[in-house]
Design a protein around this motif. Sequence first.
Motif, mmCIF file in Angstrom:
data_model
loop_
_atom_site.group_PDB
_atom_site.id
_atom_site.type_symbol
_atom_site.label_atom_id
_atom_site.label_comp_id
_atom_site.label_asym_id
_atom_site.label_seq_id
_atom_site.Cartn_x
_atom_site.Cartn_y
_atom_site.Cartn_z
ATOM 1 N N GLY A 1 0.941 -1.311 0.069
ATOM 2 C CA GLY A 1 0.063 -0.146 0.121
ATOM 3 C C GLY A 1 0.861 1.142 0.175
ATOM 4 N N GLU A 2 2.161 1.244 0.241
ATOM 5 C CA GLU A 2 3.124 2.477 0.124
ATOM 6 C C GLU A 2 3.532 2.443 -1.412
ATOM 7 O OE1 GLU A 2 4.832 2.211 4.667
ATOM 8 O OE2 GLU A 2 6.157 1.819 3.038
ATOM 9 N N ASP A 3 4.019 3.802 -1.264
ATOM 10 C CA ASP A 3 4.838 3.915 -2.897
ATOM 11 C C ASP A 3 5.902 3.157 -2.864
ATOM 12 O OD1 ASP A 3 5.787 5.250 -4.962
ATOM 13 O OD2 ASP A 3 6.446 7.099 -3.869
ATOM 14 N N GLN A 4 5.980 2.717 -4.206
ATOM 15 C CA GLN A 4 6.909 1.492 -4.357
ATOM 16 C C GLN A 4 7.984 1.797 -5.476
ATOM 17 O OE1 GLN A 4 3.886 -1.217 -4.587
ATOM 18 N NE2 GLN A 4 4.383 -1.808 -7.005
ATOM 19 N N SER A 5 7.884 3.090 -5.951
ATOM 20 C CA SER A 5 8.457 3.339 -7.255
ATOM 21 C C SER A 5 9.933 3.658 -7.095
ATOM 22 C CB SER A 5 7.788 4.796 -7.565
ATOM 23 O OG SER A 5 7.861 5.753 -6.896
ATOM 24 N N TYR A 6 10.044 3.884 -5.771
ATOM 25 C CA TYR A 6 11.862 4.012 -5.473
ATOM 26 C C TYR A 6 12.615 2.624 -5.561
ATOM 27 C CZ TYR A 6 16.170 5.004 -3.372
ATOM 28 O OH TYR A 6 17.715 5.261 -3.226
ATOM 29 N N ALA A 7 11.754 1.357 -4.774
ATOM 30 C CA ALA A 7 12.313 0.343 -4.896
ATOM 31 C C ALA A 7 12.162 -0.401 -6.239
ATOM 32 C CB ALA A 7 11.353 -0.633 -3.813
ATOM 33 N N GLU A 8 11.183 0.071 -7.044
ATOM 34 C CA GLU A 8 11.071 -0.619 -8.360
ATOM 35 C C GLU A 8 12.357 -0.066 -9.258
ATOM 36 O OE1 GLU A 8 7.073 0.707 -9.571
ATOM 37 O OE2 GLU A 8 6.387 -1.175 -8.909
ATOM 38 N N SER A 9 12.648 1.301 -9.090
ATOM 39 C CA SER A 9 13.723 1.862 -9.739
ATOM 40 C C SER A 9 15.110 1.271 -9.491
ATOM 41 C CB SER A 9 13.799 3.335 -9.707
ATOM 42 O OG SER A 9 14.187 3.699 -8.391
ATOM 43 N N LEU A 10 15.159 0.804 -8.112
ATOM 44 C CA LEU A 10 16.543 -0.008 -7.652
ATOM 45 C C LEU A 10 16.620 -1.134 -8.169
ATOM 46 C CD1 LEU A 10 16.559 1.258 -4.045
ATOM 47 C CD2 LEU A 10 18.041 2.113 -5.965
ATOM 48 N N ILE A 11 15.491 -1.835 -8.462
ATOM 49 C CA ILE A 11 15.352 -3.146 -8.986
ATOM 50 C C ILE A 11 15.840 -3.264 -10.161
ATOM 51 C CG2 ILE A 11 13.857 -5.147 -9.398
ATOM 52 C CD1 ILE A 11 12.399 -4.470 -6.958
ATOM 53 N N GLN A 12 15.447 -2.331 -11.160
ATOM 54 C CA GLN A 12 15.613 -2.040 -12.405
ATOM 55 C C GLN A 12 16.877 -1.812 -12.763
ATOM 56 O OE1 GLN A 12 13.465 0.923 -14.428
ATOM 57 N NE2 GLN A 12 13.663 0.017 -16.419
ATOM 58 N N GLN A 13 17.451 -0.826 -11.819
ATOM 59 C CA GLN A 13 18.851 -0.410 -12.017
ATOM 60 C C GLN A 13 19.798 -1.651 -11.782
ATOM 61 O OE1 GLN A 13 19.753 2.884 -9.497
ATOM 62 N NE2 GLN A 13 17.722 3.880 -10.291
ATOM 63 N N THR A 14 19.531 -2.408 -10.736
ATOM 64 C CA THR A 14 20.502 -3.538 -10.216
ATOM 65 C C THR A 14 20.361 -4.658 -11.270
ATOM 66 O OG1 THR A 14 18.935 -4.158 -8.678
ATOM 67 C CG2 THR A 14 20.738 -2.640 -7.912
ATOM 68 N N GLY A 15 19.280 -4.696 -11.944
ATOM 69 C CA GLY A 15 18.956 -6.020 -12.856
ATOM 70 C C GLY A 15 18.607 -7.316 -11.931
ATOM 71 N N ALA A 16 18.097 -7.071 -10.747
ATOM 72 C CA ALA A 16 17.374 -7.940 -9.617
ATOM 73 C C ALA A 16 16.056 -8.402 -10.488
ATOM 74 C CB ALA A 16 17.367 -7.508 -8.530
ATOM 75 N N ASN A 17 16.046 -9.113 -11.491
ATOM 76 C CA ASN A 17 14.853 -9.281 -12.259
ATOM 77 C C ASN A 17 14.208 -10.709 -11.621
ATOM 78 O OD1 ASN A 17 15.017 -6.934 -13.736
ATOM 79 N ND2 ASN A 17 16.339 -8.106 -15.194
ATOM 80 N N TYR A 18 13.692 -10.593 -10.499
ATOM 81 C CA TYR A 18 12.821 -11.837 -9.915
ATOM 82 C C TYR A 18 11.954 -11.178 -9.011
ATOM 83 C CZ TYR A 18 17.036 -10.664 -6.618
ATOM 84 O OH TYR A 18 17.825 -9.838 -5.631
#
Length: 200
Positions: A127-144
């Motif tokens: 329910g919280e803003d997850q956009s920052y976490a999503e950007s970190l995942i994309q930057q690090t290539g942690a595609n799981y």
Amino acid sequence: MRKLYKVLGGILVLLALLLSSCAGDTAGRTADHDSGAEEAASKTPAEAEPPSEAEPSVEPITFEGTDLEGNTVSSEIFSQSKLTMVNVWATYCGPCLREMPSLGELSAEYDAEEFQIMGIISDVQEGEDQSYAESLIQQTGANYIHLLLNESIYYALLTDVTAVPTTFFLDTDGIVLDVVVGAGDKTTWEEIINELLEGL
């Protein structure tokens, strides 16, 4: 409803206190994370100590949560692979972010029926803003798959977590086989994964 908010608030305060610092690049700091965590975070991989192991559980882990796409994910996910690596991380944790590219590579290199990785974002609740976490995942290539924190996940896995990253290895029944506190490099994780797979 008010009681639920009080319980969730209490969990958040406790979690904030427990996860207020990272374990560092060395995973050898399980309980004492004061000034040493900063020193550890500045070490190169060659200077870093190997990840430390905590005591695994003998009870199956059960939970239900939500991933970043809004899909419901439960502990039934463990039945999809012989071995599941659950990496608990936080958006503020440098060592967590530094190891995520290697975790992304490992996720892609193993057969999904043999091995899978799942992340738990310890500082972002459902329910919280997850956009920052999503950007970190994309930057690090942690595609799981990455799950957002909720009460079910907290009580299933995070009650004894004192630092991030903390990584759990579970079998198809959701039994914890191993717990590692701290970040590791790709070679270290490969050794642990292959050893655990050999024993299954």
